[in-house]
Enzyme design. Structure first.
Site, PDB file in Angstrom:
ATOM      1  N   CYS A 116     172.330  55.570  33.605  1.00  0.00           N
ATOM      2  CA  CYS A 116     171.033  55.351  34.271  1.00  0.00           C
ATOM      3  C   CYS A 116     171.204  55.690  35.739  1.00  0.00           C
ATOM      4  O   CYS A 116     172.140  56.407  36.114  1.00  0.00           O
ATOM      5  CB  CYS A 116     170.529  53.924  34.038  1.00  0.00           C
ATOM      6  SG  CYS A 116     171.561  52.636  34.759  1.00  0.00           S
ATOM      7  N   ASP A 168     162.588  51.562  34.094  1.00  0.00           N
ATOM      8  CA  ASP A 168     163.479  50.962  35.085  1.00  0.00           C
ATOM      9  C   ASP A 168     162.978  49.562  35.457  1.00  0.00           C
ATOM     10  O   ASP A 168     161.878  49.429  36.008  1.00  0.00           O
ATOM     11  CB  ASP A 168     163.492  51.879  36.317  1.00  0.00           C
ATOM     12  CG  ASP A 168     164.485  51.419  37.355  1.00  0.00           C
ATOM     13  OD1 ASP A 168     165.053  50.321  37.201  1.00  0.00           O
ATOM     14  OD2 ASP A 168     164.687  52.166  38.323  1.00  0.00           O
ATOM     15  N   CYS A 201     171.444  47.936  35.854  1.00  0.00           N
ATOM     16  CA  CYS A 201     170.412  47.313  35.006  1.00  0.00           C
ATOM     17  C   CYS A 201     170.438  47.874  33.578  1.00  0.00           C
ATOM     18  O   CYS A 201     170.929  47.217  32.658  1.00  0.00           O
ATOM     19  CB  CYS A 201     169.024  47.502  35.602  1.00  0.00           C
ATOM     20  SG  CYS A 201     168.811  46.754  37.224  1.00  0.00           S
ATOM     21  N   ARG A 202     169.893  49.080  33.399  1.00  0.00           N
ATOM     22  CA  ARG A 202     169.691  49.583  32.037  1.00  0.00           C
ATOM     23  C   ARG A 202     170.969  49.973  31.312  1.00  0.00           C
ATOM     24  O   ARG A 202     171.172  49.595  30.150  1.00  0.00           O
ATOM     25  CB  ARG A 202     168.732  50.787  32.077  1.00  0.00           C
ATOM     26  CG  ARG A 202     167.317  50.411  32.440  1.00  0.00           C
ATOM     27  CD  ARG A 202     166.500  51.619  32.786  1.00  0.00           C
ATOM     28  NE  ARG A 202     166.951  52.237  34.029  1.00  0.00           N
ATOM     29  CZ  ARG A 202     166.504  53.379  34.536  1.00  0.00           C
ATOM     30  NH1 ARG A 202     165.575  54.050  33.870  1.00  0.00           N
ATOM     31  NH2 ARG A 202     166.958  53.841  35.671  1.00  0.00           N
ATOM     32  N   SER A 203     171.839  50.766  31.975  1.00  0.00           N
ATOM     33  CA  SER A 203     173.020  51.245  31.229  1.00  0.00           C
ATOM     34  C   SER A 203     174.038  50.139  30.916  1.00  0.00           C
ATOM     35  O   SER A 203     174.625  50.166  29.829  1.00  0.00           O
ATOM     36  CB  SER A 203     173.667  52.470  31.897  1.00  0.00           C
ATOM     37  OG  SER A 203     174.121  52.198  33.191  1.00  0.00           O
ATOM     38  N   ASN A 241     173.319  52.084  37.519  1.00  0.00           N
ATOM     39  CA  ASN A 241     174.388  51.497  36.686  1.00  0.00           C
ATOM     40  C   ASN A 241     174.510  49.980  36.888  1.00  0.00           C
ATOM     41  O   ASN A 241     175.598  49.419  36.793  1.00  0.00           O
ATOM     42  CB  ASN A 241     175.744  52.198  36.935  1.00  0.00           C
ATOM     43  CG  ASN A 241     176.832  51.861  35.924  1.00  0.00           C
ATOM     44  OD1 ASN A 241     178.018  51.898  36.250  1.00  0.00           O
ATOM     45  ND2 ASN A 241     176.466  51.514  34.720  1.00  0.00           N
TER      46      ASN A 241
END
Ligand code: 4NP
Length: 155
Positions: A9, A124, A14-16, A12
């Site tokens: 993401c 996001d 939050c999402r990934s 690096n």
């Protein structure tokens, strides 16, 4: 050889890291061996742990991600990982630009693997609230389950 998966993401944090947690959890549930990591295309948070809201979301879902530290995607990642999953189209475009000629990695959007959600981004949640992190968890879990199924079938 163990199949290997890298989630990418922007920050690096939050999402990934949540996608990493979701795939580890799914692999554990299925008794599947897979190497999993995550990285970012932006360097603002390098060396930092995941966002506190992401850590709390993973914890609520039974996974500890507090030990993870943000890092940038490197050229070596394209040789090391079989699958590199971008969390949104902007990150996928950046990965495609970075991909070395001798890369063995297959690049795709995470939600491309979820039937009916092809081409969609995992939104996001960084500027969002707690419920946005719950939505992220739900999206990355759907992606991780679909991906684990595909990897298991290909083995
Ligand atoms: P991520 O979220 O890409 O899911 O880790 C973000 C984290 C930080 C920023 C943007 C997105 N930022 O602009 O600092």
């Amino acid at each position: 050889m163990k199949p290997s998966v890298l989630f990418v993401c922007l920050g690096n944090i939050c999402r990934s890291p949540l996608a990493d947690a979701a795939l580890r959890e799914e692999a554990r549930r299925l008794g599947m061996e897979v190497e999993v990591d995550s990285a970012g295309t932006g360097d603002w948070h390098v060396g930092r742990p995941p966002d506190a809201r992401a850590v709390a979301t993973a914890k609520r879902n039974g996974v500890d991600i507090s030990h993870l530290r943000a890092r940038l995607v490197t050229p070596e990642d394209f040789r090391r990982f079989d699958h590199i999953l971008a969390l949104d189209a902007q990150n996928l475009a950046n990965l495609e630009r970075m991909q070395p000629v001798d890369s063995k990695a297959e690049l795709s959007l995470l939600l491309d693997h979820v039937e009916g959600r092809e081409g969609e981004a995992v939104a996001d949640p960084y500027y969002g609230r707690d419920e946005h992190f719950d939505a992220t968890w739900s999206d990355v879990t759907a992606g991780a389950k679909a991906l684990a199924r595909k990897i298991a079938q290909a083995e």
